[in-house]
Structures are given as structure tokens and as C-alpha cells.
Design an enzyme around this catalytic site. Structure first.
Site, PDB file in Angstrom:
ATOM      1  N   THR A 132      25.815  17.075 -21.033  1.00  0.00           N
ATOM      2  CA  THR A 132      25.725  17.616 -22.386  1.00  0.00           C
ATOM      3  C   THR A 132      24.674  16.894 -23.222  1.00  0.00           C
ATOM      4  O   THR A 132      24.358  15.729 -22.957  1.00  0.00           O
ATOM      5  CB  THR A 132      27.112  17.474 -23.065  1.00  0.00           C
ATOM      6  OG1 THR A 132      26.982  17.684 -24.461  1.00  0.00           O
ATOM      7  CG2 THR A 132      27.688  16.067 -22.880  1.00  0.00           C
ATOM      8  N   ASP A 133      24.199  17.564 -24.266  1.00  0.00           N
ATOM      9  CA  ASP A 133      23.282  16.908 -25.204  1.00  0.00           C
ATOM     10  C   ASP A 133      24.007  15.874 -26.079  1.00  0.00           C
ATOM     11  O   ASP A 133      23.360  15.068 -26.749  1.00  0.00           O
ATOM     12  CB  ASP A 133      22.570  17.937 -26.090  1.00  0.00           C
ATOM     13  CG  ASP A 133      23.499  18.818 -26.924  1.00  0.00           C
ATOM     14  OD1 ASP A 133      24.729  18.689 -26.806  1.00  0.00           O
ATOM     15  OD2 ASP A 133      22.979  19.644 -27.712  1.00  0.00           O
ATOM     16  N   GLU A 134      25.360  15.913 -26.076  1.00  0.00           N
ATOM     17  CA  GLU A 134      26.103  15.032 -26.976  1.00  0.00           C
ATOM     18  C   GLU A 134      25.968  13.554 -26.598  1.00  0.00           C
ATOM     19  O   GLU A 134      26.276  12.677 -27.405  1.00  0.00           O
ATOM     20  CB  GLU A 134      27.579  15.473 -27.049  1.00  0.00           C
ATOM     21  CG  GLU A 134      27.668  16.919 -27.502  1.00  0.00           C
ATOM     22  CD  GLU A 134      29.064  17.419 -27.852  1.00  0.00           C
ATOM     23  OE1 GLU A 134      29.905  16.612 -28.265  1.00  0.00           O
ATOM     24  OE2 GLU A 134      29.288  18.631 -27.717  1.00  0.00           O
ATOM     25  N   TYR A 158      34.582  12.005 -26.025  1.00  0.00           N
ATOM     26  CA  TYR A 158      34.032  12.958 -25.040  1.00  0.00           C
ATOM     27  C   TYR A 158      32.592  12.578 -24.672  1.00  0.00           C
ATOM     28  O   TYR A 158      32.249  12.440 -23.489  1.00  0.00           O
ATOM     29  CB  TYR A 158      34.072  14.392 -25.604  1.00  0.00           C
ATOM     30  CG  TYR A 158      33.195  15.367 -24.862  1.00  0.00           C
ATOM     31  CD1 TYR A 158      33.458  15.715 -23.535  1.00  0.00           C
ATOM     32  CD2 TYR A 158      32.081  15.961 -25.475  1.00  0.00           C
ATOM     33  CE1 TYR A 158      32.655  16.611 -22.847  1.00  0.00           C
ATOM     34  CE2 TYR A 158      31.266  16.865 -24.796  1.00  0.00           C
ATOM     35  CZ  TYR A 158      31.558  17.182 -23.479  1.00  0.00           C
ATOM     36  OH  TYR A 158      30.748  18.063 -22.794  1.00  0.00           O
ATOM     37  N   LYS A 162      31.024  11.348 -21.033  1.00  0.00           N
ATOM     38  CA  LYS A 162      29.966  12.065 -20.318  1.00  0.00           C
ATOM     39  C   LYS A 162      28.743  11.157 -20.123  1.00  0.00           C
ATOM     40  O   LYS A 162      28.116  11.176 -19.057  1.00  0.00           O
ATOM     41  CB  LYS A 162      29.557  13.340 -21.061  1.00  0.00           C
ATOM     42  CG  LYS A 162      30.593  14.446 -21.055  1.00  0.00           C
ATOM     43  CD  LYS A 162      30.893  15.027 -19.680  1.00  0.00           C
ATOM     44  CE  LYS A 162      29.739  15.788 -19.081  1.00  0.00           C
ATOM     45  NZ  LYS A 162      30.157  16.468 -17.802  1.00  0.00           N
TER      46      LYS A 162
END
Ligand code: NAD
Ligand code: TYD
Length: 351
Positions: A132-134, A158, A162
């Protein structure tokens, strides 16, 4: 064949549909079937001989070792994860267990399998990790979008879990030579999206006459990508991505949450007007902000375009049109996912 983990979730199931519509190569599917995993997402493929489904955990070494030995996949695509930021705030434990420990165990099973392959198969093998970009943290309004070279600055449990998994994947390449690829994608939307996430939640709450909850001031920005575009990008990275590289994937579609919700309301006003003739936007309700809420995500997707020729096909308007129509056309799917566990979550999160 290829092995897909997390195939019964939102993006994994879309990937399997997209893959089998374009390839004859069989897919072995591994999914634990958590609350987010739903075999209804694959029901139209139930009798397809190219699909094998196995229920299990990516962290179960004995099971994964046996799967690899039995099916001898040429590639593994790892979609399996705990994926919802709000749930990670309420209970981070499952995120550490699946996203960090689970990915570690999966990497160890894969390393043992890959090491024993004949040289030609070893060279052709790929482990593609979907992320993810997060992991990059949050952007100020004038910051350039996230490039692959940005440092990791995850802010939610989260995102941190990741980011940890991405680091493990990187290290297994650097240290052991495992041929890995990593993709970091922006927010997806489309069919089979579990309605705890913003877009499907708003569509279903609107139709049910319920409030449309906007966290804080609704000016947080996300870069929205239609899920099928993401699936094509992953297939392209698997096909031609450079080993050990990461590829950012995004929609070039930055939108504030409030604009997203207003767009959905306007589409519903046309496609399924309210009985009282009033606009759905009247149901918008501002609620308490998410803890540590990231203000803006945006992806610089020029590397994947330059190296692999991928660009998204859908605009936000065309993707939202398809998505709203899909939810209107699939009431039985909605019925299946909005019972039981889902109700408990909605009660806990929104009171
Ligand atoms: P999802 O929550 O809809 O699906 C996750 C799937 O993984 C479910 O089917 C679940 O049963 C399965 N799963 C969970 N734990 C497992 C375990 N221990 N072993 C085996 N299976 C397990 O998630 P999604 O939105 O489809 O996301 C898929 C991947 O893409 C995730 O890795 C996520 O981080 C990443 N991603 C998602 C988005 C997005 O907008 N949804 C954007 C970028 C990246
Ligand atoms: P979400 O779909 O949970 O994705 P992510 O947190 O991974 O970006 O949320 C998208 C945006 O919408 C995020 O800024 C939080 C916001 N949001 C709301 O305003 N209300 C809601 O009820 C939900 C679920 C999300």
C-alpha cells in the site's frame, strides 16, 4: 500455475477474475476466510477447473510447504493481509500476526521451496508482494506525490505492519536472493469491496436511508484507483517487473473524501432517486475524526508507466459509475456480507 493468497478478499478476488479472463494458467488460491474473505466473490468461478481453493493461513508453514510441493507454482502473489485502518486502531494484534509474522512464515516456506528448484525454474520464479501507499505516511497539500524513493513513515498500526512486511520481502531478496517484486498501491474501489471501507459503506448506507459518516472535516485526500486497473498493473509487474524493485501504482485521481461522497450521492440521485425526491447528500453526517488520520496520500506512478507501459484506464467518474451500478445490481451479495460479524463492527465503530 500461480499461487494467490488472499484470493477471497476484495482485490485478490478481482485479480483472480481478471487473470482467468485473460490467461489459461491455473490459479491455486489460499485464503484463511477471515471476516473479509468471502467465497461469494468467486462463486461465478466455482466450476472452473483452472481454480483450486484451499482454506488456510499464510503463516501455517506445514500447510504452505505442502501446497508448494503439491502444486509447484511458478509465482506467488501475496494479497493476504488484515487491511482496514480503523480495525487496526481498535485491535492491532491481528495485523502484526498476519501482516508481519504471517508474511515472515510465508517467505520462509517460499525460500525453502525456491532454493530446491532446478536452476531454470529458480530463475523464472517470482514472489510478488502486494502493498500500500500508506507505508509512506502522509503528505502536506503542496508535497509532491509518493515516489518509490520516499522513506517509509507509516502512521497507523495497519501501515506499520505493511511497511514491516515490505521490509521483510526486501531483505529476503537482498540476503537470500529470493526473486521478489513489491507493489505499493493507492486506495482501490470497485466490485466486491467489503462495505466497511468508505466507498461501499456510503453506497449501502445511502440506499438504506442511514447517515453517511464523514470523519473530521472530510478534506482528507486519497488517490483513487479502480480495482481492475490495479489488477492489470500487478499482472504487468509479474510479467516484466525488474527483480528486487518496487513499483508505485496509483490512479492520478486525488479527491477529498467529501467530494467522493458527494459524487456517489449525485450518481445515486440519477440511478436510484430517493422516494421522497430529496438528494442523498442530505444524509451526510460529520462524525469524530479517526485517530492519527493521515491527511493526504498521492502516488507518483511514472516509474511503472515508463518501465512497464502501464497507466490506469478508468477515470474516477467512469469507475464510480461502474461501482455504483455493480452494488445496485448485486443485492444478494450485499445481503450476504452485511449480516452477522459486519453488524457488530458497524455498532462498535459508529455507535
Ligand atoms: P481484504 O481485507 O478485502 O482481503 C484480505 C483477504 O486476505 C481476505 O480474503 C482474508 O480472508 C485474507 N486473509 C487475511 N489474513 C489471512 C491469513 N493470515 N492467511 C490467509 N489469508 C488471509 O483486503 P484487500 O483490500 O483485498 O487488500 C489486499 C491486499 O492489497 C492487502 O495486502 C492490502 O494491504 C493491499 N492493498 C489494499 C488497498 C485497498 O485500497 N484495499 C490498496 C493498496 C494495497
Ligand atoms: P478507507 O476506505 O478506510 O481507506 P484508508 O483509510 O485505507 O484510506 O477510508 C478512506 C478515507 O475515508 C479515509 O480518509 C477515512 C475516510 N472515512 C470516512 O470519512 N468515513 C468512514 O466511515 C470511513 C470508513 C472512512
Amino acid at each position: 500455475m500461480i499461487l494467490v493468497t488472499g484470493c477471497a478478499g476484495f482485490i485478490g478476488s478481482n485479480f483472480v477474475h481478471t487473470w482467468l479472463s485473460q490467461h489459461d494458467e491455473p490459479v491455486v488460491n489460499l485464503d484463511k476466510l477471515t471476516y473479509a474473505g468471502n467465497l461469494d466473490n468467486l462463486s461465478s468461478l466455482a466450476n472452473d477447473p483452472r481454480l483450486v481453493f484451499v482454506q488456510g493461513d499464510i503463516g501455517d508453514r506445514a500447510l504452505v510447504d505442502k501446497l508448494l510441493a503439491d502444486h509447484q507454482p511458478r509465482a506467488i502473489l501475496n494479497f493476504a493481509a488484515e487491511s482496514h485502518v480503523d480495525r487496526s486502531i481498535h485491535g492491532p494484534g491481528d495485523f502484526i500476526q498476519t501482516n508481519v509474522v504471517g508474511t515472515f512464515n510465508l517467505l520462509e516456506s517460499v525460500r525453502a521451496y525456491w532454493s530446491a528448484l532446478p536452476a531454470a525454474e529458480q530463475a523464472a520464479f517470482r514472489f510478488l508482494h502486494v502493498s500500500t501507499d500508506e507505508v509512506y505516511g502522509t503528505l502536506a497539500p503542496q508535497d509532491p506525490p509518493f515516489a518509490e524513493t520516499n522513506p517509509f513513515e507509516p502512521n497507523s498500526p495497519y501501515a506499520a505492519s505493511k511497511a514491516s512486511s515490505d521490509h521483510l520481502v526486501r531483505a529476503w531478496h537482498h540476503t537470500y536472493g529470493l526473486p521478489v517484486l513489491t507493489t505499493n498501491c493507492s486506495n482501490n474501489y470497485g466490485p466486491f469491496h467489503f462495505p466497511e471501507k468508505l466507498i461501499p459503506l456510503v453506497i449501502l448506507n445511502a440506499l438504506a436511508g442511514k447517515p453517511l459518516p464523514i470523519y473530521g472535516d472530510g478534506q482528507q485526500v486519497r488517490d483513487w484507483l479502480f480495482v481492475t486497473d490495479h489488477c492489470h498493473a500487478i499482472a504487468r509487474v509479474l510479467e516484466a517487473g525488474r527483480i528486487g524493485e518496487t513499483y508505485n501504482i496509483g490512479g492520478w485521481n486525488e479527491k477529498a473524501n467529501l467530494d467522493v461522497v458527494n459524487t456517489i450521492c449525485a450518481r445515486l440521485d440519477q440511478l436510484r432517486p430517493r422516494a421522497d425526491g430529496k438528494p442523498y447528500a442530505e444524509q451526510i453526517t460529520f462524525v469524530k475524526d479517526r485517530l492519527g488520520h493521515d491527511r493526504r496520500y498521492a502516488i507518483d506512478a511514472r516509474k511503472i508507466e515508463r518501465e512497464l507501459g502501464w497507466r490506469p484506464k478508468e477515470t474516477f467518474e467512469s469507475g464510480i459509475e461502474k461501482t455504483v451500478q455493480w452494488y445496485l445490481d448485486h443485492p444478494e451479495w450485499v445481503q450476504g456480507v452485511t449480516s452477522g460479524e459486519y453488524r457488530k463492527w458497524i455498532g462498535k465503530q459508529y455507535g
